[in-house]
Design a protein around this motif. Structure first.
Motif, PDB file in Angstrom:
ATOM      1  N   LYS A  63       5.248  47.423  16.026  1.00 18.57           N
ATOM      2  CA  LYS A  63       5.091  48.057  17.343  1.00 18.57           C
ATOM      3  C   LYS A  63       6.380  48.003  18.143  1.00 18.57           C
ATOM      4  CE  LYS A  63       0.123  47.181  17.612  1.00 18.57           C
ATOM      5  NZ  LYS A  63      -0.961  46.400  18.242  1.00 18.57           N
ATOM      6  N   VAL A  66       8.377  51.149  16.969  1.00 20.36           N
ATOM      7  CA  VAL A  66       7.840  52.511  17.050  1.00 20.36           C
ATOM      8  C   VAL A  66       8.449  53.340  18.171  1.00 20.36           C
ATOM      9  CG1 VAL A  66       5.747  53.844  17.537  1.00 20.36           C
ATOM     10  CG2 VAL A  66       5.682  51.983  15.883  1.00 20.36           C
ATOM     11  N   ASN A 159       3.583  52.110  23.736  1.00 19.94           N
ATOM     12  CA  ASN A 159       3.634  52.786  22.433  1.00 19.94           C
ATOM     13  C   ASN A 159       2.715  54.007  22.384  1.00 19.94           C
ATOM     14  OD1 ASN A 159       5.607  51.406  21.105  1.00 19.94           O
ATOM     15  ND2 ASN A 159       4.247  50.133  19.887  1.00 19.94           N
ATOM     16  N   GLU A 281       0.250  52.991  12.266  1.00 20.99           N
ATOM     17  CA  GLU A 281       1.464  52.616  12.987  1.00 20.99           C
ATOM     18  C   GLU A 281       2.343  51.704  12.138  1.00 20.99           C
ATOM     19  OE1 GLU A 281       1.100  50.298  16.701  1.00 20.99           O
ATOM     20  OE2 GLU A 281       1.643  52.157  17.721  1.00 20.99           O
TER      21      GLU A 281
END
Length: 451
Positions: A63, A66, A159, A281
């Motif tokens: 994360k 991203v 995100n 993800e």
């Protein structure tokens, strides 16, 4: 490293299942262990938290990557594209592909669930004993408003892929219009993208441990017996997914020819990461890297993948139609062909509106059940095995987006030659390539080309 990483991930998956089964089988719930200083703790809970910690660390690191990765790749891609007409053409073709893929995915789900009828004879008392929990409200107008960020930094902090995409498109088009004045920012974004991909390589070394932890926690919590209880549903759903894979890869092969087999080889690691962690993800940074090696320019993948992650979730869409009719069958509700077509169209629209909503598939299924007067509490029936179903549909999402991105790139005439794989002779002298990413200047005398 890539071949070894694939092997290590496979080993992690196997060891994770074994470790989880051992904990589930030999450590009873409520068993107490004494920590230092006389503090008592639930032994099984310690194992579950330890397993979960491994996968949570990996997902947090992913994360972290991203937002800057998506921002930089889209900005650089659009700025380098230069031609706004090309951007519009790619966007139009992408949306067309996504709509057709959605119809195929949802339609195939309806066909297969009608053919197998896995819900017939299911004990609906399971629903009364389980709780769906809080499910976010499905609202089309809120979704449309949610597309447009009111704060670019907040979008990156949370995100929110769709909002990052919108801001990045504006930024990329603006930098392209600025020309030389915007060149320093473009170079900075390019360097940021390279840095994030380098960090991705470091993070991926932890993937086998994360895979081990994710699977061990699931099996330790529920055991393998939960699969036996729902073996028919799981088997038939995965068989349906395999047909969807075959359709997607066959259509991709019509555009890519024999290179479709090369694509499959390149995306095996992102697929395995997505499957074992049940997180699209988690696979995104590695998917960027592998498509880059396959020959997809980053200016295309940087635009296509975030768009696909919001609008092209083929596995999730099949799951929605499959699960909706499964619940209707479980309650003995016979739906006409007209109603099923209406459900298909409803899922077609509503599945595009939950990109940033937690538990998105359950949101859509719950909203669809309520809309057609079907028992919403039926969602609880599939909660017990949702993790196992989620693993398959998440891997399918990765396959669908990889194929879509590669096909659109080929359609635009922008697909490059894939990176060659080399196997070093055991007695070759040590040296480094001038271009490590593509390995273009390796001495052929010391290496054999391997396709």
């Amino acid at each position: 490293m890539d071949r070894r990483l694939t092997l290590y991930i496979l080993i992690g998956m196997v060891l994770g299942v074994v470790a989880g089964w051992l904990v589930f089988t030999f450590i009873p719930k409520g068993a107490v262990t004494v920590w230092p200083f006389g503090v008592e703790a639930d032994l099984k809970e310690i194992y579950l938290k330890s397993f979960g910690l491994l996968s949570s660390i990996f997902l947090n690191l992913i994360k972290m990557l991203v937002a800057p990765l998506i921002l930089s790749t889209i900005v650089v891609g659009i700025a380098h594209m230069g031609d706004s007409a090309a951007l519009g053409r790619i966007g139009f073709r992408a949306i067309t592909w996504f709509i057709l893929a959605s119809l195929i995915s949802i339609g195939l789900g309806l066909i297969m669930v009608n053919f197998f009828q896995p819900g017939v004879g299911v004990d609906v008392s399971v629903a009364a004993a389980a709780s769906v929990g809080e499910v976010a409200k499905l609202d089309f107008f809120d979704f449309v408003l949610h597309i447009f960020p009111k704060n670019a930094f907040d979008a990156m902090a949370t995100n929110n892929i769709l909002q990052i995409l919108v801001f990045s498109v504006f930024a990329g088009v603006a930098l392209s219009a600025l020309g030389e004045k915007g060149a320093p920012l473009v170079r900075g974004a390019d360097a940021l993208a390279e840095m994030m991909l380098q960090i991705t390589g470091y993070v991926m070394r932890f993937a086998p441990f994360a895979v081990f932890g994710a699977l061990a926690k699931v099996v330790a919590s529920s055991g393998l017996g939960i699969l036996a209880t729902y073996v028919e549903l799981v088997t038939e759903f995965y068989f349906s997914l395999s047909i969807l894979w075959l359709i997607l890869l066959t259509v991709g092969g019509l555009f890519l020819g024999r290179r479709i087999f090369t694509l499959i080889r390149y995306i095996r690691e992102p697929m395995m990461i997505a499957f074992s962690t049940a997180s699209s993800e988690a696979a995104l940074p590695k998917l960027f890297e592998q498509l880059d090696r396959f020959g997809v320019p980053r200016r295309v993948s940087g635009f296509m993948l975030p768009l696909g992650y919001s609008f092209n979730l083929d596995g999730s869409m099949m799951y929605m139609s499959f699960a909706t009719l499964f619940i209707a069958q479980a309650y003995g509700i016979d739906l006409s062909i007209g109603t099923q077509i209406a459900i298909l169209l409803t899922l077609m629209i509503s599945s595009k509106g939950v990109a940033a909503v937690p538990r998105a598939s359950l949101v859509v299924i719950t909203g669809t059940l309520a809309m057609f007067g079907l028992p919403v509490e039926g969602v609880a029936i599939i909660l017990a095995i949702d993790q196992f179903l989620d693993m398959g549909r998440t891997a399918t999402n990765v396959v669908g987006n990889a194929v879509a991105t590669s096909v659109i790139t080929k359609w635009e005439g922008m697909l490059e030659v894939e990176e060659l794989e080399f196997v070093e002779h055991p007695h070759a002298p040590a040296h480094t390539a001038a271009d490590g990413r593509r390995g273009l200047e390796l001495d052929p005398a010391n290496f054999e080309e391997k396709r």
